[in-house]
Scaffold this active site. Structure first.
Site, PDB file in Angstrom:
ATOM      1  N   CYS A 129       0.872  -1.179  -0.136  1.00 55.28           N
ATOM      2  CA  CYS A 129      -0.097   0.089  -0.023  1.00 55.28           C
ATOM      3  C   CYS A 129       0.816   1.375  -0.092  1.00 55.28           C
ATOM      4  CB  CYS A 129      -0.834  -0.190   1.126  1.00 55.28           C
ATOM      5  SG  CYS A 129      -1.804   1.283   1.572  1.00 55.28           S
ATOM      6  N   HIS A 130       0.386   2.469  -0.561  1.00 60.38           N
ATOM      7  CA  HIS A 130       1.107   3.565  -0.322  1.00 60.38           C
ATOM      8  C   HIS A 130       1.836   3.853   0.892  1.00 60.38           C
ATOM      9  CE1 HIS A 130      -0.553   4.869  -4.434  1.00 60.38           C
ATOM     10  NE2 HIS A 130       0.637   5.091  -4.460  1.00 60.38           N
ATOM     11  N   THR A 131       1.221   3.651   1.934  1.00 60.48           N
ATOM     12  CA  THR A 131       1.626   4.178   3.156  1.00 60.48           C
ATOM     13  C   THR A 131       3.152   3.200   3.556  1.00 60.48           C
ATOM     14  OG1 THR A 131      -0.748   4.169   4.083  1.00 60.48           O
ATOM     15  CG2 THR A 131       0.954   4.109   5.719  1.00 60.48           C
ATOM     16  N   ARG A 162      -3.097  -2.849  -6.674  1.00 64.76           N
ATOM     17  CA  ARG A 162      -2.630  -3.720  -5.668  1.00 64.76           C
ATOM     18  C   ARG A 162      -1.649  -4.678  -6.234  1.00 64.76           C
ATOM     19  NH1 ARG A 162      -2.980  -0.413  -2.957  1.00 64.76           N
ATOM     20  NH2 ARG A 162      -3.917  -0.015  -0.804  1.00 64.76           N
ATOM     21  N   CYS A 210     -14.006   2.710  21.745  1.00 60.64           N
ATOM     22  CA  CYS A 210     -14.306   1.189  21.166  1.00 60.64           C
ATOM     23  C   CYS A 210     -15.656   1.058  21.803  1.00 60.64           C
ATOM     24  CB  CYS A 210     -13.407   0.204  22.051  1.00 60.64           C
ATOM     25  SG  CYS A 210     -11.808   0.107  20.889  1.00 60.64           S
ATOM     26  N   CYS A 266      -6.649  -2.637   4.516  1.00 59.36           N
ATOM     27  CA  CYS A 266      -6.529  -1.340   4.645  1.00 59.36           C
ATOM     28  C   CYS A 266      -7.275  -0.548   3.592  1.00 59.36           C
ATOM     29  CB  CYS A 266      -4.804  -0.985   4.684  1.00 59.36           C
ATOM     30  SG  CYS A 266      -4.567   1.117   4.620  1.00 59.36           S
ATOM     31  N   HIS A 305       1.327  -3.895   5.993  1.00 61.80           N
ATOM     32  CA  HIS A 305       0.295  -3.769   6.763  1.00 61.80           C
ATOM     33  C   HIS A 305      -1.041  -4.339   6.151  1.00 61.80           C
ATOM     34  CE1 HIS A 305      -0.048   0.080   4.670  1.00 61.80           C
ATOM     35  NE2 HIS A 305      -1.325   0.015   4.918  1.00 61.80           N
ATOM     36  N   GLU A 306      -0.960  -4.832   4.895  1.00 66.80           N
ATOM     37  CA  GLU A 306      -2.080  -5.368   4.664  1.00 66.80           C
ATOM     38  C   GLU A 306      -1.765  -6.793   4.046  1.00 66.80           C
ATOM     39  OE1 GLU A 306      -4.079  -1.774   1.436  1.00 66.80           O
ATOM     40  OE2 GLU A 306      -3.706  -3.805   0.731  1.00 66.80           O
ATOM     41  N   CYS A 342      -9.588  -2.182  20.835  1.00 67.39           N
ATOM     42  CA  CYS A 342      -9.288  -2.784  22.157  1.00 67.39           C
ATOM     43  C   CYS A 342     -10.634  -3.253  23.078  1.00 67.39           C
ATOM     44  CB  CYS A 342      -8.239  -1.921  23.484  1.00 67.39           C
ATOM     45  SG  CYS A 342      -9.306  -0.645  24.017  1.00 67.39           S
ATOM     46  N   CYS A 353      -9.698   3.940  18.461  1.00 71.44           N
ATOM     47  CA  CYS A 353      -9.280   3.233  19.650  1.00 71.44           C
ATOM     48  C   CYS A 353      -8.236   4.103  20.484  1.00 71.44           C
ATOM     49  CB  CYS A 353      -8.836   1.822  19.452  1.00 71.44           C
ATOM     50  SG  CYS A 353      -8.206   0.968  20.917  1.00 71.44           S
ATOM     51  N   ARG A 389      -4.953   2.894  18.310  1.00 73.20           N
ATOM     52  CA  ARG A 389      -4.692   3.770  17.032  1.00 73.20           C
ATOM     53  C   ARG A 389      -3.577   3.749  16.241  1.00 73.20           C
ATOM     54  NH1 ARG A 389      -7.077   9.991  18.164  1.00 73.20           N
ATOM     55  NH2 ARG A 389      -8.719   8.759  19.430  1.00 73.20           N
ATOM     56  N   CYS A 415     -11.717   0.961  25.686  1.00 71.61           N
ATOM     57  CA  CYS A 415     -11.835   2.291  25.845  1.00 71.61           C
ATOM     58  C   CYS A 415     -13.130   3.001  25.532  1.00 71.61           C
ATOM     59  CB  CYS A 415     -10.537   2.893  25.010  1.00 71.61           C
ATOM     60  SG  CYS A 415     -11.101   2.880  23.229  1.00 71.61           S
TER      61      CYS A 415
HETATM   62  P1  NAD Z   1      -3.058   7.259  -5.256  1.00 73.71           P
HETATM   63  O1  NAD Z   1      -1.802   8.001  -5.231  1.00 73.71           O
HETATM   64  O2  NAD Z   1      -3.296   5.871  -5.673  1.00 73.71           O
HETATM   65  O3  NAD Z   1      -4.644   8.004  -5.850  1.00 73.71           O
HETATM   66  C1  NAD Z   1      -4.604   9.407  -5.750  1.00 73.71           C
HETATM   67  C2  NAD Z   1      -5.069   9.863  -6.897  1.00 73.71           C
HETATM   68  O4  NAD Z   1      -5.819  11.143  -6.827  1.00 73.71           O
HETATM   69  C3  NAD Z   1      -4.404  10.021  -8.017  1.00 73.71           C
HETATM   70  O5  NAD Z   1      -4.708   8.942  -9.282  1.00 73.71           O
HETATM   71  C4  NAD Z   1      -3.999  11.307  -8.401  1.00 73.71           C
HETATM   72  O6  NAD Z   1      -3.885  11.643  -9.834  1.00 73.71           O
HETATM   73  C5  NAD Z   1      -5.151  11.847  -7.982  1.00 73.71           C
HETATM   74  N1  NAD Z   1      -5.177  13.226  -7.640  1.00 73.71           N
HETATM   75  C6  NAD Z   1      -4.315  14.022  -7.061  1.00 73.71           C
HETATM   76  N2  NAD Z   1      -4.671  15.262  -6.958  1.00 73.71           N
HETATM   77  C7  NAD Z   1      -5.745  15.561  -7.462  1.00 73.71           C
HETATM   78  C8  NAD Z   1      -6.564  16.655  -7.741  1.00 73.71           C
HETATM   79  N3  NAD Z   1      -6.013  17.784  -7.220  1.00 73.71           N
HETATM   80  N4  NAD Z   1      -7.789  16.539  -8.202  1.00 73.71           N
HETATM   81  C9  NAD Z   1      -8.080  15.214  -8.670  1.00 73.71           C
HETATM   82  N5  NAD Z   1      -7.195  14.193  -8.621  1.00 73.71           N
HETATM   83  C10 NAD Z   1      -6.186  14.251  -8.001  1.00 73.71           C
HETATM   84  O7  NAD Z   1      -3.662   7.099  -3.575  1.00 73.71           O
HETATM   85  P2  NAD Z   1      -4.583   6.051  -2.867  1.00 73.71           P
HETATM   86  O8  NAD Z   1      -3.483   4.933  -2.406  1.00 73.71           O
HETATM   87  O9  NAD Z   1      -5.862   5.733  -3.759  1.00 73.71           O
HETATM   88  O10 NAD Z   1      -4.852   7.068  -1.557  1.00 73.71           O
HETATM   89  C11 NAD Z   1      -5.636   8.068  -1.808  1.00 73.71           C
HETATM   90  C12 NAD Z   1      -5.485   8.841  -0.300  1.00 73.71           C
HETATM   91  O11 NAD Z   1      -6.074   8.235   0.841  1.00 73.71           O
HETATM   92  C13 NAD Z   1      -4.291   9.146   0.105  1.00 73.71           C
HETATM   93  O12 NAD Z   1      -3.917  10.420   0.580  1.00 73.71           O
HETATM   94  C14 NAD Z   1      -4.015   8.268   1.328  1.00 73.71           C
HETATM   95  O13 NAD Z   1      -2.928   8.585   2.201  1.00 73.71           O
HETATM   96  C15 NAD Z   1      -5.512   8.406   1.887  1.00 73.71           C
HETATM   97  N6  NAD Z   1      -5.914   7.227   2.657  1.00 73.71           N
HETATM   98  C16 NAD Z   1      -6.546   7.691   3.802  1.00 73.71           C
HETATM   99  C17 NAD Z   1      -6.850   6.812   4.905  1.00 73.71           C
HETATM  100  C18 NAD Z   1      -7.787   7.087   6.021  1.00 73.71           C
HETATM  101  O14 NAD Z   1      -8.182   6.260   6.576  1.00 73.71           O
HETATM  102  N7  NAD Z   1      -8.380   8.490   5.931  1.00 73.71           N
HETATM  103  C19 NAD Z   1      -6.470   5.516   4.601  1.00 73.71           C
HETATM  104  C20 NAD Z   1      -5.575   4.907   3.478  1.00 73.71           C
HETATM  105  C21 NAD Z   1      -5.370   6.035   2.610  1.00 73.71           C
HETATM  106 ZN    ZN Z   2     -10.204   0.821  22.072  1.00 74.88          ZN
END
Ligand code: NAD
Ligand code: ZN
Length: 380
Positions: free
Chosen positions: A48-50, A373, A106, A178, A70-71, A100, A114, A118, A103
């Site tokens: 994953c990107h993270t 993926r 939860c 994830c 993590h996935e 957990c 959590c 968290r 808390c």
């Molecule tokens: P990714 O990079 O694969 O996809 C992001 C897409 O957004 C890309 O295709 C990019 O071209 C497009 N983009 C960027 N700027 C843009 C704009 N201004 N207008 C339109 N499109 C635009 O990323 P991903 O893996 O799909 O993750 C997306 C986001 O979700 C990331 O910021 C990631 O950190 C976040 N995320 C959040 C959580 C959460 O729990 N809130 C969990 C996982 C990931």
């Molecule tokens: Zn908890």
């Protein structure tokens, strides 16, 4: 096979010795689980990107050497003291944020944040004793978000493991750990589009396409994809996205384009980009009176959200979500069941597959933007 319970296990893991440097397959020692911990045989993991973000460690606290990942999906090998909900042989999904069950978060039906478990990206050790369970020749190798799944075995807090249906194919449901659950939950649990509504998805990466999958499942009649990268549009067709808007093709703000296309605004929007401009557009493009926008993307540190307060008075709603509002242990088993009932499609997210020894290829695919993926089999 002789029992490994209570003993150190030696196995293969992909170790990140330094930020941005290729991972190295090493033989690591994995200590037995301590109180409230579980040792899991990881069968399949995904990138994953993270993981890539913290491996690059540009701007975050660098914690190295470290085992990322993590996935994933795996099987319980042994459990530590106090673990009653899981036993050897159970199939589990590790999750980067836990539950957990004790808390105030939860105990609240409204929260999944959590207090105890968290997400913590800076901590490289277990909560129980502040130590790592991984080592090479006695030198500790640090954990990542409590999961560290780029290893044949990992030790994980019981609160970060969802027990799933043993009939579920691990090489598919692993991606529910994830990204896919995040996007899916953002739509199904937070945006909640009524049947027949119009939904805009900003960002068509794995998270945005999962949000689109949620819109399809909810019965949205129009799903409008917004992305700056036109290459994303082809893939998105498989996810029920029927209309595309590239903000670069227009001279006016994209929220105005969407408002015109939809006779006053979309019913729901889900932002999955991390771009502050997209977040503002995603909010401003929803219809007055009932429109709901949900932010999922992680913004830059110094970003600030600016919009005219009149938008709120005109009854547009802005929300945000963490992990799609799913409680990992309580809710993920049900998401797996959605897949088992064929309501949710996962195959279309899995674009690549490698063995653990080729894990650096998975990083290349993601860095080049070729994969949604890439799954990694630990026995390969
Ligand atoms: P990714 O990079 O694969 O996809 C992001 C897409 O957004 C890309 O295709 C990019 O071209 C497009 N983009 C960027 N700027 C843009 C704009 N201004 N207008 C339109 N499109 C635009 O990323 P991903 O893996 O799909 O993750 C997306 C986001 O979700 C990331 O910021 C990631 O950190 C976040 N995320 C959040 C959580 C959460 O729990 N809130 C969990 C996982 C990931
Ligand atoms: Zn908890």
């Amino acid at each position: 096979m002789p029992s490994t319970v209570g003993k150190v296990i030696r196995c293969k893991a992909a170790v990140a010795w330094e930020a941005g440097k290729p991972l190295v397959i090493e033989e690591v020692e994995v200590a037995p689980p301590q109180a409230m911990e579980v040792r899991v045989k990881i069968i399949v993991t995904a990138l994953c990107h993270t993981d890539v973000y913290f491996w690059e460690a540009k701007g975050q606290t660098p914690v190295f050497p470290r085992i990322f990942g993590h996935e994933a999906a795996g099987i319980v090998e042994s459990v530590g003291e106090g673990v009653t909900e899981l036993k050897p042989g159970d199939h589990v999904l590790p999750v980067f944020t836990g539950e957990c069950k004790e808390c105030r978060h939860c105990k609240s039906e409204e929260s999944n944040m959590c207090d105890l478990l968290r997400i913590n990206t800076d901590r490289g050790v277990m909560l129980h004793d502040g130590k790592s369970r991984f080592s090479i020749n006695g030198k500790p190798i640090y954990h990542f978000v409590g999961t560290s799944t780029f290893s044949e075995y990992s030790v994980i807090h019981v609160g970060c493991l969802a027990k799933i249906n043993p009939a579920a194919p691990m090489d598919k449901v692993c991606i529910l750990s994830c990204g896919v659950s995040t996007g899916l939950g953002a739509t199904l649990n937070v945006a909640k589009p009524p049947r027949g509504s119009t939904v805009a998805i900003f960002g068509l990466g794995a998270v945005g396409l999962s949000a689109a999958e949620g819109a399809r499942i909810a019965g949205a009649s129009r799903i409008i994809g917004v992305d700056l990268n036109p290459k994303r549009f082809d893939e998105a067709k498989k996810f029920g996205v029927t209309e595309f808007v590239n903000p670069k093709d227009h001279h006016k703000p994209v929220q105005e384009v969407l408002t015109e296309m939809t006779d006053g605004g979309v019913d729901r929007s889900v932002e999955c980009t991390g771009s502050i401009n997209a977040m503002i557009s995603a909010f401003e493009c929803v219809h007055d009176g009932w429109g709901v926008a949900v932010l999922v993307g992680v913004p830059n540190k110094d970003d600030a959200f600016k919009t005219h307060p009149m938008n709120f008075l005109n009854e547009k709603t802005l929300k945000g979500t963490f992990f799609g509002n799913y409680k990992p242990r309580t809710d993920l088993p049900n998401v797996v069941e959605m897949y088992m009932r064929k309501e949710l499609e996962l195959e279309k997210f899995i674009t690549h597959e490698v063995g653990l020894s080729d894990i650096n290829k998975a990083f290349d695919y993601m860095l080049k933007g070729e994969s949604l993926r890439c799954i990694i089999r630990t026995d390969g």
